[in-house]
Motif scaffolding. Structure first.
Motif, PDB file in Angstrom:
ATOM      1  N   VAL A   1      17.144  90.505  46.675  1.00 36.96           N
ATOM      2  CA  VAL A   1      16.923  91.423  47.805  1.00 36.96           C
ATOM      3  C   VAL A   1      15.848  90.858  48.727  1.00 36.96           C
ATOM      4  O   VAL A   1      15.056  89.994  48.334  1.00 36.96           O
ATOM      5  N   GLY A   2      15.811  91.387  49.942  1.00 37.36           N
ATOM      6  CA  GLY A   2      14.733  91.070  50.869  1.00 37.36           C
ATOM      7  C   GLY A   2      13.636  92.118  50.740  1.00 37.36           C
ATOM      8  O   GLY A   2      13.620  92.917  49.801  1.00 37.36           O
ATOM      9  N   ALA A   3      12.718  92.131  51.695  1.00 32.30           N
ATOM     10  CA  ALA A   3      11.632  93.110  51.675  1.00 32.30           C
ATOM     11  C   ALA A   3      11.213  93.425  53.098  1.00 32.30           C
ATOM     12  O   ALA A   3      11.312  92.575  53.988  1.00 32.30           O
ATOM     13  N   ASP A   4      10.753  94.633  53.290  1.00 30.51           N
ATOM     14  CA  ASP A   4      10.218  95.046  54.595  1.00 30.51           C
ATOM     15  C   ASP A   4       8.699  95.022  54.616  1.00 30.51           C
ATOM     16  O   ASP A   4       8.084  94.894  55.679  1.00 30.51           O
ATOM     17  N   ARG A   5       8.099  95.221  53.454  1.00 34.61           N
ATOM     18  CA  ARG A   5       6.634  95.127  53.365  1.00 34.61           C
ATOM     19  C   ARG A   5       6.269  94.950  51.890  1.00 34.61           C
ATOM     20  O   ARG A   5       6.760  95.690  51.045  1.00 34.61           O
ATOM     21  N   ILE A   6       5.418  93.966  51.637  1.00 38.40           N
ATOM     22  CA  ILE A   6       4.978  93.703  50.266  1.00 38.40           C
ATOM     23  C   ILE A   6       3.476  93.971  50.210  1.00 38.40           C
ATOM     24  O   ILE A   6       2.708  93.413  51.004  1.00 38.40           O
ATOM     25  N   ALA A   7       3.068  94.835  49.291  1.00 39.56           N
ATOM     26  CA  ALA A   7       1.639  95.153  49.155  1.00 39.56           C
ATOM     27  C   ALA A   7       0.934  94.024  48.393  1.00 39.56           C
ATOM     28  O   ALA A   7       1.581  93.154  47.790  1.00 39.56           O
ATOM     29  N   ALA A   8      -0.400  94.069  48.413  1.00 39.06           N
ATOM     30  CA  ALA A   8      -1.200  92.990  47.809  1.00 39.06           C
ATOM     31  C   ALA A   8      -0.941  92.844  46.304  1.00 39.06           C
ATOM     32  O   ALA A   8      -1.183  91.778  45.736  1.00 39.06           O
ATOM     33  N   ASN A   9      -0.450  93.892  45.654  1.00 36.77           N
ATOM     34  CA  ASN A   9      -0.195  93.806  44.206  1.00 36.77           C
ATOM     35  C   ASN A   9       1.261  93.478  43.882  1.00 36.77           C
ATOM     36  O   ASN A   9       1.661  93.482  42.722  1.00 36.77           O
ATOM     37  N   GLY A  10       2.091  93.229  44.924  1.00 34.46           N
ATOM     38  CA  GLY A  10       3.488  92.851  44.680  1.00 34.46           C
ATOM     39  C   GLY A  10       4.472  94.011  44.744  1.00 34.46           C
ATOM     40  O   GLY A  10       5.679  93.788  44.742  1.00 34.46           O
ATOM     41  N   ASP A  11       3.992  95.260  44.791  1.00 34.61           N
ATOM     42  CA  ASP A  11       4.920  96.368  45.056  1.00 34.61           C
ATOM     43  C   ASP A  11       5.541  96.101  46.421  1.00 34.61           C
ATOM     44  O   ASP A  11       4.869  95.579  47.322  1.00 34.61           O
ATOM     45  N   PHE A  12       6.789  96.495  46.600  1.00 33.60           N
ATOM     46  CA  PHE A  12       7.378  96.210  47.917  1.00 33.60           C
ATOM     47  C   PHE A  12       8.360  97.293  48.340  1.00 33.60           C
ATOM     48  O   PHE A  12       8.977  97.965  47.521  1.00 33.60           O
ATOM     49  N   ALA A  13       8.472  97.433  49.664  1.00 36.43           N
ATOM     50  CA  ALA A  13       9.453  98.361  50.243  1.00 36.43           C
ATOM     51  C   ALA A  13      10.661  97.569  50.695  1.00 36.43           C
ATOM     52  O   ALA A  13      10.533  96.476  51.248  1.00 36.43           O
ATOM     53  N   ASN A  14      11.809  98.129  50.438  1.00 37.89           N
ATOM     54  CA  ASN A  14      13.055  97.561  50.962  1.00 37.89           C
ATOM     55  C   ASN A  14      14.039  98.723  51.108  1.00 37.89           C
ATOM     56  O   ASN A  14      13.710  99.889  50.790  1.00 37.89           O
ATOM     57  N   LYS A  15      15.210  98.426  51.589  1.00 37.44           N
ATOM     58  CA  LYS A  15      16.223  99.455  51.864  1.00 37.44           C
ATOM     59  C   LYS A  15      16.385 100.430  50.709  1.00 37.44           C
ATOM     60  O   LYS A  15      16.375 100.029  49.534  1.00 37.44           O
ATOM     61  N   ILE A  16      16.513 101.708  51.037  1.00 36.58           N
ATOM     62  CA  ILE A  16      16.698 102.747  50.031  1.00 36.58           C
ATOM     63  C   ILE A  16      17.823 102.334  49.064  1.00 36.58           C
ATOM     64  O   ILE A  16      18.881 101.870  49.495  1.00 36.58           O
ATOM     65  N   GLY A  17      17.526 102.478  47.774  1.00 42.62           N
ATOM     66  CA  GLY A  17      18.479 102.043  46.750  1.00 42.62           C
ATOM     67  C   GLY A  17      18.004 100.801  46.019  1.00 42.62           C
ATOM     68  O   GLY A  17      18.475 100.507  44.919  1.00 42.62           O
ATOM     69  N   THR A  18      17.029 100.106  46.601  1.00 41.43           N
ATOM     70  CA  THR A  18      16.525  98.882  45.964  1.00 41.43           C
ATOM     71  C   THR A  18      15.824  99.211  44.643  1.00 41.43           C
ATOM     72  O   THR A  18      15.998  98.514  43.634  1.00 41.43           O
ATOM     73  N   TYR A  19      15.043 100.293  44.662  1.00 42.10           N
ATOM     74  CA  TYR A  19      14.316 100.690  43.437  1.00 42.10           C
ATOM     75  C   TYR A  19      15.293 100.953  42.292  1.00 42.10           C
ATOM     76  O   TYR A  19      15.089 100.485  41.160  1.00 42.10           O
ATOM     77  N   SER A  20      16.376 101.679  42.593  1.00 36.98           N
ATOM     78  CA  SER A  20      17.362 101.972  41.539  1.00 36.98           C
ATOM     79  C   SER A  20      17.939 100.674  40.976  1.00 36.98           C
ATOM     80  O   SER A  20      18.147 100.552  39.764  1.00 36.98           O
ATOM     81  N   LEU A  21      18.188  99.710  41.846  1.00 35.31           N
ATOM     82  CA  LEU A  21      18.740  98.428  41.376  1.00 35.31           C
ATOM     83  C   LEU A  21      17.754  97.725  40.448  1.00 35.31           C
ATOM     84  O   LEU A  21      18.145  97.114  39.455  1.00 35.31           O
ATOM     85  N   ALA A  22      16.453  97.797  40.806  1.00 37.46           N
ATOM     86  CA  ALA A  22      15.440  97.122  39.984  1.00 37.46           C
ATOM     87  C   ALA A  22      15.368  97.759  38.600  1.00 37.46           C
ATOM     88  O   ALA A  22      15.258  97.065  37.579  1.00 37.46           O
ATOM     89  N   VAL A  23      15.455  99.096  38.573  1.00 40.50           N
ATOM     90  CA  VAL A  23      15.423  99.798  37.283  1.00 40.50           C
ATOM     91  C   VAL A  23      16.654  99.398  36.460  1.00 40.50           C
ATOM     92  O   VAL A  23      16.553  99.089  35.264  1.00 40.50           O
ATOM     93  N   MET A  24      17.792  99.363  37.116  1.00 46.02           N
ATOM     94  CA  MET A  24      19.029  99.019  36.386  1.00 46.02           C
ATOM     95  C   MET A  24      19.017  97.564  35.933  1.00 46.02           C
ATOM     96  O   MET A  24      19.493  97.241  34.845  1.00 46.02           O
ATOM     97  N   ALA A  25      18.475  96.695  36.765  1.00 44.79           N
ATOM     98  CA  ALA A  25      18.407  95.275  36.382  1.00 44.79           C
ATOM     99  C   ALA A  25      17.546  95.134  35.127  1.00 44.79           C
ATOM    100  O   ALA A  25      17.904  94.415  34.183  1.00 44.79           O
ATOM    101  N   ARG A  26      16.411  95.849  35.110  1.00 40.03           N
ATOM    102  CA  ARG A  26      15.541  95.786  33.931  1.00 40.03           C
ATOM    103  C   ARG A  26      16.274  96.320  32.697  1.00 40.03           C
ATOM    104  O   ARG A  26      16.216  95.732  31.608  1.00 40.03           O
ATOM    105  N   ALA A  27      17.016  97.413  32.867  1.00 38.78           N
ATOM    106  CA  ALA A  27      17.734  98.010  31.731  1.00 38.78           C
ATOM    107  C   ALA A  27      18.795  97.057  31.181  1.00 38.78           C
ATOM    108  O   ALA A  27      19.127  97.115  29.990  1.00 38.78           O
ATOM    109  N   HIS A  28      19.315  96.194  32.046  1.00 38.58           N
ATOM    110  CA  HIS A  28      20.351  95.253  31.601  1.00 38.58           C
ATOM    111  C   HIS A  28      19.792  93.858  31.333  1.00 38.58           C
ATOM    112  O   HIS A  28      20.563  92.925  31.070  1.00 38.58           O
ATOM    113  N   GLY A  29      18.481  93.718  31.435  1.00 35.14           N
ATOM    114  CA  GLY A  29      17.853  92.417  31.153  1.00 35.14           C
ATOM    115  C   GLY A  29      18.178  91.351  32.192  1.00 35.14           C
ATOM    116  O   GLY A  29      18.189  90.155  31.883  1.00 35.14           O
ATOM    117  N   LEU A  30      18.418  91.770  33.440  1.00 37.70           N
ATOM    118  CA  LEU A  30      18.761  90.801  34.494  1.00 37.70           C
ATOM    119  C   LEU A  30      17.551  90.487  35.372  1.00 37.70           C
ATOM    120  O   LEU A  30      16.755  91.385  35.673  1.00 37.70           O
TER     121      LEU A  30
END
Ligand code: MRU
Length: 359
Positions: A244-273
């Motif tokens: 994915v891309g990003a619209d803004r990355i904070a100093a600690n690496g948290d980042f904003a991107n298009k709505i739905g990105t967070y859900s993908l990250a959670v699912m990727a972690r759940a599947h070990g991707l």
């Protein structure tokens, strides 16, 4: 075929100003590849607001050109008048969209040039030429940076990759090459085959309308899925990593991107991707210690209830319409920028890469 997402078009050869911003009207894709020629700052504001030009790096480039639109009026014939118009245009354009930091970063670059070269011994025409030089530097750097991200991202495409991507972080989101799609284009240019699954990306369908379109133009193997199919695609082994891309990355690496990105990250972690973020350094906002402080744009309810002119929800229903979400750094495998691959802990990796002044 590579599309020039946006560029400055001078009215006459040999002089940068006056001119206009020529851009793909992204709201017309995929049906029509149409170009707009924008000459006024309010028109550019509306083009950003209405996503005719969108994607963090492209918005930054557009903002630089917006300052040129403001200062090119012949009536602005004193340095003071040019300086005032830079400040007014920057303040106005800042209200177009709040989340992508590249908009503010580009305007700050233009304002810095105005402050540096707008002294007592400057001329209005000299200052305008300096501003034009800076806006052209921003777009040229963007092209080089996206190419570099494509190069730096090659290790993220090891094996026989099948990539899930969200929204559009390709050439249409930058001046030409893109961020999350850049490594895919680089690999394709070298004959490596990469399979891409594109989320359609409700509600404005940037994945379906833009990512699927531009990957097909480039001859990349792309499969379109609805957003709610992503988890199943992971479970079935159809995709093995997320870009994915990003619209803004904070100093600690948290980042904003298009709505739905967070859900993908959670699912990727759940599947070990692995979950990779691709962005230029200009997308990092070191002033924000964490993603908590990232301003999240909320858009009109009509984009959800009556998207593309077809009513799909009852009139008057209450709607929540954030355009972006924030993904915590702990779900990110790596952040790839033009200087290399950043890995946790991100606070130190980010401060180090921002301190790197090498050209
Ligand atoms: O609302 P948009 O289309 O401007 O959102 C764009 C995105 O979320 C992109 O993923 C982001 O800007 C990165 S673009 C290289």
């Amino acid at each position: 075929m590579r599309v020039k997402t946006l560029e400055w078009k001078p009215d006459a050869p040999g002089a940068a100003l006056p001119g206009c911003v020529r851009m793909v009207d992204q709201t017309r894709l995929p049906e029509r590849l149409e170009y707009l020629e924008i000459r006024e700052v309010p028109e550019l504001w509306a083009a950003i607001r209405e996503l005719k030009v969108r994607g963090a790096p492209a918005i930054g480039v557009a903002a630089g050109f917006g300052i040129l639109l403001a200062v090119q009026q012949p009536a602005l014939d004193t340095v003071q008048a040019v300086l005032r118009s830079v400040e007014e245009a920057a303040a106005f354009l800042a209200g177009s969209r709040p989340t992508a930091v590249n908009l503010f970063w580009a305007m700050e670059r233009m304002r810095r040039v105005a402050r540096t070269w707008g002294g007592a011994d400057a001329s209005a025409s000299g200052l305008k030429a300096r501003l034009a030089g800076e806006a052209f530097a921003i777009i040229e750097e963007d092209g080089n940076i996206c190419r570099a991200i494509g190069e730096q991202g090659q290790p993220c495409l090891d094996g026989n990759p099948s990539v899930l991507t969200h929204c559009n972080a390709g050439g249409l989101a930058a001046s030409e090459y893109g961020t999350a799609l850049a490594p895919i284009y680089t690999a394709a240019e070298r004959g490596k085959s990469v399979r891409v699954f594109a989320d359609e990306t409700r509600p404005l369908l940037q994945g379906a309308r833009l990512t699927a379109w531009e990957l097909m133009q480039a001859g990349v193997d792309v499969t379109l899925i609805c957003d709610d199919m992503a988890g199943y695609a992971m479970k079935k082994g159809l995709v093995d990593r997320v870009f994915v891309g990003a619209d803004r990355i904070a100093a600690n690496g948290d980042f904003a991107n298009k709505i739905g990105t967070y859900s993908l990250a959670v699912m990727a972690r759940a599947h070990g991707l692995p979950f990779y973020v691709f962005a230029p350094r200009s997308t990092i906002d070191p002033a924000l210690p964490s993603g908590e402080g990232i301003p999240i744009e909320e858009r009109g309810a009509g984009e959800i209830t009556c998207g593309f002119g077809r009513r799909t929800a009852p009139e008057g229903v209450r709607v929540w319409a954030p355009a972006f979400d924030v993904t915590p750094a702990r779900l990110v495998t790596a952040i790839v920028c033009e200087r290399g691959i950043l890995r946790p802990p991100y606070d130190s990796a980010i401060s180090k890469v921002l301190a790197d002044d090498n050209p």
